[in-house]
Design a protein around this motif. Structure first.
Motif, PDB file in Angstrom:
ATOM      1  N   UNK A 103       0.826  -1.215   0.000  1.00 61.55           N
ATOM      2  CA  UNK A 103       0.000   0.000   0.000  1.00 61.55           C
ATOM      3  C   UNK A 103       0.859   1.263   0.000  1.00 61.55           C
ATOM      4  N   UNK A 104       0.413   2.260  -0.729  1.00 60.19           N
ATOM      5  CA  UNK A 104       1.100   3.555  -0.775  1.00 60.19           C
ATOM      6  C   UNK A 104       1.222   4.127   0.631  1.00 60.19           C
ATOM      7  N   UNK A 105       0.283   3.825   1.487  1.00 56.23           N
ATOM      8  CA  UNK A 105       0.282   4.355   2.857  1.00 56.23           C
ATOM      9  C   UNK A 105       1.512   3.910   3.662  1.00 56.23           C
ATOM     10  N   UNK A 106       2.253   2.929   3.166  1.00 53.17           N
ATOM     11  CA  UNK A 106       3.459   2.470   3.858  1.00 53.17           C
ATOM     12  C   UNK A 106       4.714   3.227   3.445  1.00 53.17           C
ATOM     13  N   UNK A 107       4.613   4.146   2.510  1.00 51.26           N
ATOM     14  CA  UNK A 107       5.793   4.877   2.039  1.00 51.26           C
ATOM     15  C   UNK A 107       6.145   6.019   2.988  1.00 51.26           C
ATOM     16  N   UNK A 108       7.428   6.366   3.006  1.00 54.61           N
ATOM     17  CA  UNK A 108       7.863   7.466   3.877  1.00 54.61           C
ATOM     18  C   UNK A 108       7.241   8.779   3.442  1.00 54.61           C
ATOM     19  N   UNK A 109       7.060   9.010   2.141  1.00 52.33           N
ATOM     20  CA  UNK A 109       6.529  10.292   1.668  1.00 52.33           C
ATOM     21  C   UNK A 109       5.055  10.444   2.026  1.00 52.33           C
ATOM     22  N   UNK A 110       4.302   9.353   1.997  1.00 46.93           N
ATOM     23  CA  UNK A 110       2.898   9.418   2.425  1.00 46.93           C
ATOM     24  C   UNK A 110       2.826   9.738   3.926  1.00 46.93           C
ATOM     25  N   UNK A 111       3.639   9.034   4.707  1.00 45.54           N
ATOM     26  CA  UNK A 111       3.645   9.252   6.154  1.00 45.54           C
ATOM     27  C   UNK A 111       4.072  10.676   6.497  1.00 45.54           C
ATOM     28  N   UNK A 112       5.055  11.191   5.758  1.00 48.17           N
ATOM     29  CA  UNK A 112       5.506  12.571   5.964  1.00 48.17           C
ATOM     30  C   UNK A 112       4.354  13.537   5.710  1.00 48.17           C
ATOM     31  N   UNK A 113       3.667  13.351   4.590  1.00 43.77           N
ATOM     32  CA  UNK A 113       2.552  14.242   4.235  1.00 43.77           C
ATOM     33  C   UNK A 113       1.442  14.187   5.286  1.00 43.77           C
ATOM     34  N   UNK A 114       1.101  12.998   5.735  1.00 39.94           N
ATOM     35  CA  UNK A 114       0.036  12.856   6.730  1.00 39.94           C
ATOM     36  C   UNK A 114       0.442  13.469   8.071  1.00 39.94           C
ATOM     37  N   UNK A 115       1.699  13.277   8.450  1.00 39.06           N
ATOM     38  CA  UNK A 115       2.183  13.820   9.723  1.00 39.06           C
ATOM     39  C   UNK A 115       2.067  15.341   9.754  1.00 39.06           C
ATOM     40  N   UNK A 116       2.243  15.964   8.595  1.00 35.82           N
ATOM     41  CA  UNK A 116       2.234  17.419   8.538  1.00 35.82           C
ATOM     42  C   UNK A 116       0.922  17.993   7.993  1.00 35.82           C
TER      43      UNK A 116
END
Length: 133
Positions: free
Chosen positions: A51-64
């Motif tokens: 899942x895309x949700x496991x990528x660092x860039x997705x997590x970065x975007x969601x965190x911010x």
């Protein structure tokens, strides 16, 4: 010259992350909140079979609190068009939303195979330069 521009973009992303972290510690609102981030690339962006949700860039975007747009395509190259994997990123960038505040390019993982068989690797340099405009 194109390597300089690429490194400049990476440094800007890193600076944004540091500023956001410092703001969070100081209690200031996150300067990335509500911004739109588009990530274009190969399977490192699409995340292949995960899942895309496991990528660092997705997590970065969601965190911010950012809006996230994934333009990853498995097997894709920066500056080489392939019958199986489609147009290179130097063409696909035109499909990205014009309203993005931040664009992250992750690529080159597949291009090495194509460039090594290409008699003129100058085409790769031209494609990277085109993408970074």
């Amino acid at each position: 010259m194109h390597v300089f521009l690429f490194m400049k973009k990476i440094l800007l992303v890193m600076a944004a992350a540091i500023i956001a972290a410092a703001s969070a510690v100081a209690g200031d609102p996150d300067p990335l909140m509500g911004k739109k981030m588009g990530v274009i690339g190969d399977s490192y962006v699409r995340n292949h079979r995960e899942p895309v949700e496991n990528t660092w860039h997705y997590k970065f975007a969601m965190k911010h609190g950012m809006r996230y747009y994934n333009y990853g395509r498995n097997g894709n190259c920066i500056s080489v068009d392939l019958a199986r994997w489609g147009e290179g990123m130097y063409r696909r960038y035109a499909d990205m939303a014009d309203s993005l505040d931040l664009v992250v390019v992750i690529g080159g993982h597949n291009a090495h195979r194509e460039i090594s068989t290409c008699p003129d690797s100058f085409l790769h340099a031209v494609g990277v330069r085109w993408l970074c405009r």
